[in-house]
Motif scaffolding. Structure first.
Motif, short mmCIF file in Angstrom:
data_model
loop_
_atom_site.label_atom_id
_atom_site.label_comp_id
_atom_site.label_asym_id
_atom_site.label_seq_id
_atom_site.Cartn_x
_atom_site.Cartn_y
_atom_site.Cartn_z
N GLN A 108 0.57 -0.99 0.04
CA GLN A 108 0.13 0.16 0.09
C GLN A 108 0.90 1.22 -0.02
N ILE A 109 1.93 1.13 0.64
CA ILE A 109 2.78 2.36 0.70
C ILE A 109 3.21 2.49 -0.79
N THR A 110 3.64 1.36 -1.53
CA THR A 110 4.14 1.73 -2.94
C THR A 110 3.26 2.14 -3.75
N ARG A 111 1.88 1.69 -3.46
CA ARG A 111 0.64 1.98 -4.23
C ARG A 111 0.34 3.74 -3.99
N GLY A 112 0.55 4.05 -2.82
CA GLY A 112 0.39 5.50 -2.53
C GLY A 112 1.50 6.25 -3.07
N ALA A 113 2.80 5.87 -3.20
CA ALA A 113 3.81 6.57 -4.26
C ALA A 113 3.58 6.75 -5.45
N ILE A 114 2.98 5.54 -5.90
CA ILE A 114 2.44 5.63 -7.33
C ILE A 114 1.26 6.41 -7.82
N GLY A 126 -5.20 8.62 1.07
CA GLY A 126 -6.14 7.47 1.77
C GLY A 126 -5.39 5.96 1.96
N VAL A 127 -4.71 5.60 0.85
CA VAL A 127 -4.03 4.41 0.98
C VAL A 127 -2.97 4.35 1.90
N LEU A 128 -2.17 5.35 1.87
CA LEU A 128 -1.05 5.75 3.00
C LEU A 128 -1.56 5.62 4.50
N GLN A 146 6.30 9.90 1.70
CA GLN A 146 5.13 9.75 0.79
C GLN A 146 4.09 10.97 1.23
N LEU A 147 3.41 10.60 2.36
CA LEU A 147 2.52 11.44 2.99
C LEU A 147 3.19 13.06 3.01
#
Length: 658
Positions: A108-114, A126-128, A146-147
């Motif tokens: 999810q952290i990786t998804r947030g970065a993308i 939200g995902v972070l 990322q946040l």
């Protein structure tokens, strides 16, 4: 100086790695089979993503499988966001199916970065925040980074600075140099955006010092070089800015960090424009747009078009400037969240309109700039960042006081030990002196033994060479007494085979290397001997297209025998009726370690339906030797005869190939 001592040496040898090969990222025989990329090692080139993909099916342990897949997804987001998201969704599905919430949080952290880089700021936030509940505390620095980017892109610089503080606190708790370096890097960027370049530079250099302690070159170290370059550029120190930009580009190109490359080239447009080097500025703008398109990142693309438009404004090409800056604004809407760069774009558009004497349009653009600027640079944000800077300074002073108290305590303890150390020092020195003389004797003995072993090894090679030459001479005598031409030819070929092996042992005892053969010189001597033995030196030429290449004996002997057979075959059949001709040979090594041997003559060739001449023993020998070296062979028979061999090398191969 930019880099620490150890890191300088590692960076200096980057270019050498492409010649010597790279460390294996995954090896199931090791206790820890996966060397975590950009954590435990950076000893690889830009093909590491392909290596990770090839490794995935080999990994049986779930945790290592998830770790490699997450690295694959995270580092693809530096090259292609769509592909990165595909791997991330795969990881989320697998971890959810296995109820592995820890690794689900990592994905999810990786998804947030993308999502952040796809301009989906709300979805990224939200995902972070959801991932924050799943991962361990020591993994939060990447999440908070990322946040922080999310809030920075929204223009909420104070909130972004809050997350930099959180990252630093966790870094201090776990003594995590990456987290501390990342926190200072983010602060450097935020102060640069606020126009506080001296502070930005101070924190940027502090960040680099933490990254360099890790002795691993990664994405964030590369980005921080770019941030430091921006602060130097804004301070008017153009040579320093260029130095950091070029180093960032070197790392970005080595590992395929397209996002950082686009960033740096955007800044280089401004730098070269200030230096009035417009041709380089235009080239930098083209590169910025190229990498933004490769990454498929609207944020990078918007800023790339903006940099080109600003350059054209400086060149007084106002129509083109307006067109590119408008294109920048089109890319940025409707979900573009970065008020800082959007405001900068409208300011540049206003300047271009004003230069083109379109004052009504210029006024509208400047009005838009003022409204965006007021949102980003609020008094509250400025005050909050000032407070955070004070907290940083106070924390540093408290750490200094605590450190001094600790040092005083340690000094008292050291004083108590001085007497004991002084008493032991003389005894220690005496023991060391005795050991020194003993070691000198041992080293001298070992040196003598090594010389004796080297002499014996050379003597063995000498005697093997002599024995092989005796065999060759016996074959020559037998050939002279044989009236049958077929038998004589066979005896001469056998004599050449034996001689090709004896030449190797002669080189081993005559040269400095006792375990490897320099192939170019060896093959030249072999070719000259074969031409002389057939009496064809005036009619046939052998052309050698290869660089120096050292091979071990177990590899050199079979290759020498193969080349002997091919040369012999060409001299016997390729040039009938006293026809002149040439034979070509090339031996090279690929970066993967595969050896390529290419031998060709410009003789009459061999028709597919033509029956092979001779006994066929040479052909069988070549096939056996090729199989022995785990190789393959291709034959082409029009316009002469050509042989191409590819050998998969399992032994060490030294030297360089063209």
């Amino acid at each position: 100086m930019i880099y620490s001592g150890n890191l300088i040496l590692r960076l200096f040898f980057f270019g050498c790695f492409s010649l010597q090969g790279y460390g294996q990222i995954y090896d199931a025989t090791r206790q820890d089979p996966y060397q975590k990329i950009f954590v435990e090692t950076d000893d690889f080139d830009d093909s590491y993503l392909e290596q990770l993909l090839e490794t995935l099916p080999l990994v049986k342990e779930d945790s290592i499988h998830f770790e490699i897949l997450n690295d694959l997804a995270y580092y693809w987001h530096t090259r292609n966001l769509v592909k990165a998201l595909e791997y991330t969704e795969m990881g989320l599905e697998l971890t959810a199916r296995d109820s592995n919430m820890l690794w689900n949080g990592h994905f999810q952290i990786t998804r947030g970065a993308i999502l952040l880089r796809q301009e989906k700021l709300d979805a990224a936030e939200g995902v972070l925040l959801e991932a924050e509940q799943k991962v361990d505390e020591k993994d939060l620095p990447l999440l908070y980074t990322q946040l922080g980017y999310v809030y920075e892109r929204r223009g909420q610089l104070d909130r972004a600075a809050d997350f930099a503080m959180k990252t630093l606190e966790i870094g201090e708790i776990y003594n995590n140099d990456w987290a501390k370096g990342m926190a200072y890097s983010d602060l450097s960027n935020l102060f640069w955006k606020q126009g506080k370049y001296e502070d930005g530079l101070k924190y940027g250099l502090q960040s680099l010092s933490y990254f360099e302690k890790r002795e691993v070159v990664d994405l964030d170290y590369d980005f921080t070089l770019y941030i430091v370059g921006n602060n130097y550029l804004s301070l008017g120190q153009f040579d320093k800015a260029l130095e950091y930009y070029l180093r960032s580009i070197e790392i970005g190109e080595r590992y395929g960090f397209y996002n950082n490359l686009s960033d740096v080239y955007i800044s280089l447009v401004e730098l070269y424009a200030v230096l009035n080097n417009f041709s380089k500025a235009e080239e930098a703008g083209i590169n910025a747009i190229k990498y933004a398109y490769l990454l498929d990142n609207a944020f990078m693309l918007m800023r790339s078009y903006l940099s080109v438009g600003e350059l054209q404004t400086k060149n007084k090409n106002f129509d083109a400037a307006i067109e590119n800056i408008k294109r920048s604004i089109e890319v940025a809407t409707p979900r573009f969240g970065d008020g800082f760069f959007l405001g900068k774009t409208y300011k540049s558009l206003g300047l271009a309109y004003a230069g083109n004497e379109q004052y009504k349009e210029a006024y509208a653009a400047f009005s838009k700039y003022d409204s965006l600027n007021a949102v980003v640079f609020t008094a509250e944000a400025d005050e909050r960042i000032a407070q955070l800077e004070t907290q940083f300074n106070v924390a540093q002073k408290e750490n200094t006081i605590q450190l001094q108290q600790t040092r005083l305590s340690q000094q008292q303890s050291r004083q108590n030990l001085i007497s004991l150390v002084a008493g032991l020092l003389f005894l220690t020195l005496t023991i060391l002196l005795v050991s020194f003389f003993n070691n000198r004797k041992k080293n001298k003995l070992l040196s003598n033994q090594n010389r004796e072993k080297e002499f014996l090894l050379k003597e063995i090679h000498h005697r093997v060479k002599n024995n092989l030459e005796i065999v060759s001479s016996l074959l020559a005598l037998q050939t002279a007494q044989t009236s049958d031409p077929t038998v004589a030819h066979a005896m001469k070929e056998s004599q050449n085979r034996v001689f090709s092996m004896s030449m190797i042992h002669r080189r081993l005892y005559q040269k400095e290397h006792l375990s490897s053969i320099e192939m170019k010189e060896y093959l030249k001597d072999l070719g000259d001997h074969i031409l002389e033995s057939f009496g064809e030196k005036d009619r046939i030429r052998i052309m050698y297209s290869m660089a120096d290449l050292h091979l071990d004996v177990d590899t050199a002997v079979p290759i020498g025998l193969i080349v002997n057979e091919l040369f012999t075959n060409s001299l016997k059949y390729a040039f009938p009726h006293s026809k002149n001709g040439e034979i070509y040979i090339r031996l090279s090594r690929e970066t993967t370690g595969v050896l390529n041997l290419w031998v060709k003559d410009d003789g009459i060739g061999l028709k597919p339906q033509e029956v092979a001449k001779g006994t066929g023993f040479g052909k069988k020998l070549i096939k056996l030797l090729t199989r022995q070296l785990d190789g393959s062979m291709e034959i082409t028979t029009n316009a002469g005869t050509q042989y191409l061999f590819r050998f998969k090398m399992h032994n060490s191969v030294k030297g360089e190939s063209p």
